[in-house]
Design an enzyme around this catalytic site. Structure first.
Site, short mmCIF file in Angstrom:
data_model
loop_
_atom_site.label_atom_id
_atom_site.label_comp_id
_atom_site.label_asym_id
_atom_site.label_seq_id
_atom_site.Cartn_x
_atom_site.Cartn_y
_atom_site.Cartn_z
N SER A 550 0.84 -1.19 0.00
CA SER A 550 0.00 0.00 0.00
C SER A 550 0.88 1.25 0.00
O SER A 550 1.67 1.44 -0.92
CB SER A 550 -0.95 -0.03 1.20
OG SER A 550 -1.93 0.96 1.10
N HIS A 665 -8.02 -5.03 -0.67
CA HIS A 665 -6.76 -4.34 -0.43
C HIS A 665 -5.80 -5.18 0.41
O HIS A 665 -4.59 -4.97 0.35
CB HIS A 665 -7.02 -3.00 0.26
CG HIS A 665 -5.81 -2.14 0.36
ND1 HIS A 665 -5.05 -1.80 -0.74
CD2 HIS A 665 -5.22 -1.54 1.42
CE1 HIS A 665 -4.04 -1.03 -0.36
NE2 HIS A 665 -4.11 -0.87 0.94
#
Length: 691
Positions: A550, A665
């Protein structure tokens, strides 16, 4: 290494308005067959290279055993008479939602009451449901709002569930919400607050709710009454109800960006009154108390309260204009506040002192606030408050673990002794392993702490995995990982965690130094740690591998393009990489307070200096890199990973790519996918660093 894998077909590269078009923009079309064919081709190459052998299968199986074992601690949330837990194991791959009593939970083998089997639900409905959370109606706990995503995305479907019949309510009278990025919470059994996609104009540019509504049972979804609206440029808007007996209150608020927000109490007549704390301060209301944590220095009536302080005021008096504030915590250059959590009558604090935790209890009395240490927490571990229920009592759970110490869950009630109630098993032999903390000196002279874990008998340079994040004020504290232990440490490797700026290890200022035009400091910090590891003889550049996801994936991209000589291999997971377009993709607009606005020429000037996608060099000698992402990630767009891989591939660099078709995610929708992802990371790094 220059491989012969066919490069992606380029789009037109002609200049338009003085700027080159993006040759791989087509890869942002997430589910287009052309894009997915590109993904499948590269997945196949990576799988053939790293996974089709007995060693990989054995490692993957061992990691899955860790994730699926029944010996894990079943962490639970306290809700009145019940403790709720969501559990996945080998039999329940999608998981079961269940509850038990405190008395049962404290036994070795609690009697769990299974409320919902998500595997059975998914099979029955033919949906790829992934559990996304529950909101239980208080105090009767007869209903719950359950959220499910398809494949692990952030967007979810909300369905009302009857805890007595163990069935979904269904029909026109149910609080069911279609798939969207939704916030929903109970007011009472027949009323909820909801923010979701109500149609055109109801979502922010970041893809979150712009409008908060009060929805009454028996009315249609579209008939819900608007109670608060924000701007499309906001990150999100929300409404909530505090059902604490005697202190019932309604709140609404808007987050203008990731760090600035406005909060109001919503009065019975529909008017609202501003809780006039600084926009960048964190605040919460509990019973008669308002707590405030400023992120920048705050001057009030001639007194300056430093960033990272914790202040308390009488809530009603504060609304009336009083600014009588009592400092409960004041940071120093070594110590920051990591957590503050209420029980019924006390406030529990967790401090970080040079990234090591200390716990204490604060109690209001007639003369002020009394503070005492919270004794009984294991030494040399990182500890945090897992759960309390301030509506019902002073009970709490503390979780403690370290790099080589499996987690211990302790139960206590303020004033009494802490009691270990659950102990995680050891998944690797930690005898003869040690943890040390060191400090590297960054380019501007700042000392950057980092932890090193390795076997004592490994005295020379060894394969080393360095992990970093450095963003959004997230602190990287010590924690136990069975897979790191047996996949890396037992084999003779070193594991390192860097506490670079951008995180919260030393409070808000540790973060704010590295936002926007200061972003380069996080990158310089990480490079300084890499150099220090080599200088101390822990590793060599060729033996040093790095991993991040991320925002940490952005960090990895910058290390590749700016500091390639420092590393032997890189794993870049669910990353941001194209910082010219990040704000146009999915939730990217919500992060502009962190990175800046690429459409603003002044901001783009500093962003462009590090944006990995715009700073690759075909002539550079880059270390091998594995880039991974998820098709179903609706937070960080998979186009970042795809386009970077295509560009590096075209330039002839050694690039390996894997995209999970599910997973959101987090990159994995279940334990099997998580085990595969971990095994691929460890295998790639070990093979690259031991050549």
């Amino acid at each position: 290494m220059r491989h012969t894998f066919p490069a992606a077909t380029r789009h037109d590269t002609a200049c338009k308005n003085g700027a080159m078009t993006d040759p791989f923009l087509w890869l942002e079309d997430v589910t287009a067959e052309r894009s997915l064919d590109w993904v499948r081709e590269r997945n196949a190459r990576t799988l053939a290279e790293y996974t089709e052998n007995a060693g990989f299968s054995a490692l993957e199986s061992r990691i899955l055993d860790v994730l699926d074992t029944d010996d894990r601690i079943p962490y639970a949330g306290m809700r009145g008479e019940y403790l709720y837990n969501f559990w996945r194991d080998g039999e329940h791959k999608r998981g079961i939602w269940r509850r038990t009593t405190l008395e049962q939970y404290r036994t070795d083998n609690p009697d769990w009451d299974v409320l919902l089997d998500v595997d059975a639900l998914a099979e029955r409905e033919g949906e790829n449901w992934v559990w996304a959370g529950a909101s239980v109606l208080r105090p009767e706990q007869s209903r719950a709002l359950l959220s499910f995503s398809r494949g692990g995305a952030d967007a979810s479907v909300v369905r009302e569930f009857d805890l007595e019949t163990r069935e979904f309510v269904g029909g026109d009278h149910a609080f069911d919400v279609p798939e969207a990025k939704t916030s929903i919470s109970w007011i009472d059994k027949d009323t909820v607050y909801v923010g979701t996609d109500f149609g055109e104009g109801s979502m922010t540019d970041s893809g979150y709710p712009r409008i908060a509504k009060r929805w009454h049972r028996g009315t249609t979804f579209t008939e819900a009454v608007t109670v608060f609206e924000g701007e499309t440029t906001d990150v999100s808007v929300g409404a909530s109800y505090d059902d604490t007996p005697g202190y019932e209150r309604h709140f609404v608020g808007r987050s203008m960006d990731f760090y600035n927000s406005e909060r109001y109490e919503l009065l019975p007549d529909g008017s609202k009154v501003r809780i006039d704390t600084p926009d960048d301060a964190g605040s919460s209301v509990y019973r008669e108390w308002l707590t405030i944590r400023p992120r920048t220095d705050w001057e009030v009536n001639g007194t300056v309260y430093p960033a990272g302080s914790l202040l308390v005021a009488n809530y009603v008096d504060f609304l009336a204009g009083s600014r009588e504030l009592t400092p409960l915590f004041t940071p120093d250059e070594h110590t920051s506040l990591e957590q503050g959590t209420w029980t019924r009558n006390h406030l529990l604090l967790v401090r970080l002192s040079d990234v090591q935790t200390k716990l204490s209890v604060l109690t209001p009395n007639d003369t002020g606030w009394e503070e005492k240490p919270l004794d009984g927490v294991p030494e040399l571990t990182a500890s945090g408050i897992i759960s309390t229920d301030p509506r019902t009592g002073d009970d709490f759970f503390v979780n403690s673990s370290g790099f080589t110490t499996p987690a211990t869950l302790l139960y206590g009630s303020v004033g009494g002794a802490l009691e270990p109630v659950k102990q995680a098993p050891s998944f690797f032999d930690a005898d003869g392993m040690s943890v040390s903390q060191h400090f590297a000196v960054s380019d501007d002279g700042t000392e950057i702490p980092y932890f090193v874990v390795r076997r004592d008998d490994v005295t020379g340079p060894c394969p080393t995995m360095l992990y970093g994040y450095g963003g959004f004020e997230n602190s990287m504290v010590p924690g136990y990982s069975g897979s790191v232990g047996f996949a890396w440490l037992e084999r003779g490797g070193a594991y390192v965690v860097a506490n670079i700026r951008g995180g919260g290890e030393y409070g808000p200022s540790w973060h704010t130094q590295a936002v926007r035009e200061g972003r380069h400091k996080a990158f310089e910090d990480f490079a300084a740690v890499a150099r220090d590891l080599v200088a101390r003889g822990i590793t060599t550049s060729k033996q040093l591998g790095i991993q991040g996801g991320s925002n940490g994936g952005l960090l990895m991209g910058v290390m590749l393009t700016r500091y390639p000589e420092l590393f032997g291999a890189i794993v870049c997971q669910v990353p941001l990489l194209d910082m010219k377009r990040y704000h146009l993709l999915l939730a990217g607009a919500s992060w502009m307070a962190e990175y800046g606005d690429p459409d603003n020429p002044d901001d783009w000037k500093f962003i462009s200096e590090y944006s990995p996608y715009q700073n690759t060099d075909a002539a550079a000698d880059y270390p091998p890199i594995l880039v991974t992402t998820s098709t179903r990630d609706d937070r960080v767009h998979p186009g970042h990973a795809r386009k970077m891989a295509a560009l590096l591939e075209e330039q002839g660099h050694e690039i390996w790519y894997y995209e999970n078709i599910e997973g959101g995610h987090g990159g994995a929708a279940d334990n099997a996918q998580a085990a595969f992802k971990s095994a691929l990371t460890f295998t790639f790094l070990w093979e690259q660093l031991t050549r």
